[in-house]
Scaffold this motif. Structure first.
Motif, PDB file in Angstrom:
ATOM      1  N   MET A 285      14.141  -6.029  -0.744  1.00 29.49           N
ATOM      2  CA  MET A 285      13.415  -7.287  -0.605  1.00 29.49           C
ATOM      3  C   MET A 285      14.165  -8.239   0.323  1.00 29.49           C
ATOM      4  SD  MET A 285      10.693  -8.728  -1.473  1.00 29.49           S
ATOM      5  CE  MET A 285       9.870 -10.215  -1.842  1.00 29.49           C
ATOM      6  N   ASN A 286      15.480  -8.191   0.270  1.00 30.05           N
ATOM      7  CA  ASN A 286      16.281  -9.071   1.103  1.00 30.05           C
ATOM      8  C   ASN A 286      16.012  -8.818   2.587  1.00 30.05           C
ATOM      9  OD1 ASN A 286      18.065 -11.142   1.457  1.00 30.05           O
ATOM     10  ND2 ASN A 286      19.889  -9.898   1.201  1.00 30.05           N
ATOM     11  N   ASN A 287      15.873  -7.544   2.956  1.00 30.96           N
ATOM     12  CA  ASN A 287      15.615  -7.191   4.349  1.00 30.96           C
ATOM     13  C   ASN A 287      14.256  -7.743   4.795  1.00 30.96           C
ATOM     14  OD1 ASN A 287      16.357  -6.022   6.809  1.00 30.96           O
ATOM     15  ND2 ASN A 287      15.243  -4.146   6.325  1.00 30.96           N
ATOM     16  N   ILE A 288      13.273  -7.683   3.914  1.00 33.06           N
ATOM     17  CA  ILE A 288      11.949  -8.220   4.232  1.00 33.06           C
ATOM     18  C   ILE A 288      12.057  -9.723   4.480  1.00 33.06           C
ATOM     19  CG2 ILE A 288       9.640  -8.699   3.301  1.00 33.06           C
ATOM     20  CD1 ILE A 288       9.826  -6.005   1.833  1.00 33.06           C
ATOM     21  N   TYR A 289      12.814 -10.413   3.648  1.00 32.08           N
ATOM     22  CA  TYR A 289      12.989 -11.863   3.810  1.00 32.08           C
ATOM     23  C   TYR A 289      13.675 -12.179   5.142  1.00 32.08           C
ATOM     24  CZ  TYR A 289      14.553 -16.627   3.149  1.00 32.08           C
ATOM     25  OH  TYR A 289      14.783 -17.964   3.330  1.00 32.08           O
ATOM     26  N   GLU A 290      14.726 -11.438   5.453  1.00 25.90           N
ATOM     27  CA  GLU A 290      15.459 -11.670   6.700  1.00 25.90           C
ATOM     28  C   GLU A 290      14.573 -11.398   7.921  1.00 25.90           C
ATOM     29  OE1 GLU A 290      18.959  -9.228   6.452  1.00 25.90           O
ATOM     30  OE2 GLU A 290      19.699 -10.331   4.705  1.00 25.90           O
ATOM     31  N   LEU A 291      13.837 -10.299   7.873  1.00 32.34           N
ATOM     32  CA  LEU A 291      12.940  -9.974   8.985  1.00 32.34           C
ATOM     33  C   LEU A 291      11.837 -11.020   9.114  1.00 32.34           C
ATOM     34  CD1 LEU A 291      12.645  -6.112   8.459  1.00 32.34           C
ATOM     35  CD2 LEU A 291      13.642  -7.256  10.458  1.00 32.34           C
TER      36      LEU A 291
ATOM     37  N   ALA B 277       9.357  -3.735  12.432  1.00 33.43           N
ATOM     38  CA  ALA B 277      10.323  -3.488  11.361  1.00 33.43           C
ATOM     39  C   ALA B 277       9.878  -4.152  10.064  1.00 33.43           C
ATOM     40  CB  ALA B 277      11.709  -3.997  11.779  1.00 33.43           C
ATOM     41  N   PHE B 278       9.358  -5.367  10.165  1.00 33.34           N
ATOM     42  CA  PHE B 278       8.876  -6.134   9.011  1.00 33.34           C
ATOM     43  C   PHE B 278       7.729  -5.381   8.324  1.00 33.34           C
ATOM     44  CE2 PHE B 278       6.025  -9.689   7.507  1.00 33.34           C
ATOM     45  CZ  PHE B 278       6.869 -10.220   6.536  1.00 33.34           C
ATOM     46  N   VAL B 279       6.743  -4.963   9.089  1.00 28.67           N
ATOM     47  CA  VAL B 279       5.578  -4.268   8.526  1.00 28.67           C
ATOM     48  C   VAL B 279       5.983  -2.905   7.966  1.00 28.67           C
ATOM     49  CG1 VAL B 279       3.352  -3.217   9.099  1.00 28.67           C
ATOM     50  CG2 VAL B 279       3.883  -5.524   9.892  1.00 28.67           C
ATOM     51  N   LYS B 280       6.839  -2.180   8.674  1.00 35.70           N
ATOM     52  CA  LYS B 280       7.295  -0.881   8.176  1.00 35.70           C
ATOM     53  C   LYS B 280       8.041  -1.032   6.855  1.00 35.70           C
ATOM     54  CE  LYS B 280       7.636   2.001  12.299  1.00 35.70           C
ATOM     55  NZ  LYS B 280       8.554   2.704  13.212  1.00 35.70           N
ATOM     56  N   GLU B 281       8.867  -2.052   6.776  1.00 33.26           N
ATOM     57  CA  GLU B 281       9.629  -2.282   5.539  1.00 33.26           C
ATOM     58  C   GLU B 281       8.679  -2.526   4.368  1.00 33.26           C
ATOM     59  OE1 GLU B 281      13.097  -2.499   3.265  1.00 33.26           O
ATOM     60  OE2 GLU B 281      12.971  -2.004   5.381  1.00 33.26           O
ATOM     61  N   ILE B 282       7.630  -3.281   4.604  1.00 30.06           N
ATOM     62  CA  ILE B 282       6.669  -3.590   3.546  1.00 30.06           C
ATOM     63  C   ILE B 282       5.811  -2.372   3.206  1.00 30.06           C
ATOM     64  CG2 ILE B 282       4.613  -4.970   2.968  1.00 30.06           C
ATOM     65  CD1 ILE B 282       5.908  -7.187   4.790  1.00 30.06           C
ATOM     66  N   THR B 283       5.312  -1.700   4.223  1.00 28.89           N
ATOM     67  CA  THR B 283       4.340  -0.631   3.975  1.00 28.89           C
ATOM     68  C   THR B 283       4.963   0.704   3.588  1.00 28.89           C
ATOM     69  OG1 THR B 283       4.246  -0.077   6.332  1.00 28.89           O
ATOM     70  CG2 THR B 283       2.577  -1.602   5.498  1.00 28.89           C
TER      71      THR B 283
END
Length: 186
Positions: free
Chosen positions: A1-7, A51-57
Motif C-alpha cells: 500500500m505504501n508504494n501505491i501512496y508514493e506513486l 506503475a501506479f495502475v499495475k501496482e493496484i491491478t
C-alpha cells in the motif's frame, strides 16, 4: 500500500506541473521551444501512471498455480484490452488530471481481472471431509483463497487440513484439458 501512496503522490505532482504548463504556456511553444522537458514530463507521467495502475491491478493477484501461467496472463491481457478502461484512464490523466479517479478506475479494472480469473481459482474449490468425524457435513473450501463457503458467502477462515480428505469437484474447465489432466481424470 505504501508504494501505491508514493506513486500516487508523485503522479499528483507531475500532473499538477503538466496542468500548469498547459494552462500558462501555449501548446505550440510547449511542443517546440520546450519540447524536450515537455516530452520528458509526459514520459515521467506515463511511466508513473503505468506503475501506479499495475501496482493496484496486479499486485498480489491470485492465480491458480496448477494452470498454465501463460494462459492466465492471456486472460488478464484480454480482459484489460476489452474492458475499455485504458482509454478511460488515458482521458483521466490527460484531460482531467485526476489521480483519485484513476485509482478508482484501476480498482474497477482489478475487479474485472479478478472476475476473469475466477474460473481458474474456482478449480480449487473442494469439499473438506474430516476423517475422524466422517458423519459431519463436509466444508466447502478453496485452497487458493483459503476461504470457506458458509451461509451463501465466502469468508476467510483458518482451516487445519491435516487428517482431512479434500474432494475436488469435476468442473467444466474454462480451458482445454491437458493430456496429464485427462490421464489423471482431472
Amino acid at each position: 500500500m505504501n508504494n501505491i501512496y508514493e506513486l500516487g503522490s508523485s503522479l499528483c505532482e507531475l500532473l499538477s506541473t503538466l496542468k500548469k504548463n498547459r494552462e500558462y504556456v501555449p501548446l505550440e511553444i510547449l511542443r517546440t521551444q520546450y519540447r524536450v522537458p515537455y516530452e520528458t514530463l509526459k514520459k515521467q507521467i506515463g511511466d508513473t501512471a503505468t506503475a501506479f495502475v499495475k501496482e493496484i491491478t496486479l499486485s498480489k493477484l491470485m492465480i491458480n498455480p496448477d494452470v498454465s501461467l501463460e494462459q492466465q496472463i492471456s486472460v488478464i491481457q484480454q480482459t484489460i484490452t476489452t474492458s475499455g478502461m485504458l482509454k478511460e484512464m488515458s482521458y483521466t490523466l490527460s484531460k482531467l488530471y485526476d489521480v483519485e479517479l484513476l485509482h478508482r478506475q484501476a480498482l474497477k479494472l482489478r475487479t474485472y481481472i479478478e472476475d476473469a480469473l475466477y474460473p481458474y481459482i474456482a478449480l480449487q474449490d473442494c469439499l473438506v471431509v474430516d476423517m475422524e468425524r466422517i458423519e459431519d457435513t463436509p466444508i466447502i473450501y478453496n485452497t487458493i483463497t483459503q476461504m470457506v463457503y458458509e451461509n451463501g458467502q465466502w469468508s476467510k477462515q483458518d482451516l487445519d487440513l491435516n487428517g482431512k480428505l479434500l474432494l475436488y469437484v469435476k468442473s467444466s474447465s474454462p480451458m482445454p484439458a491437458t493430456t496429464e489432466q485427462i490421464n489423471n481424470g482431472f
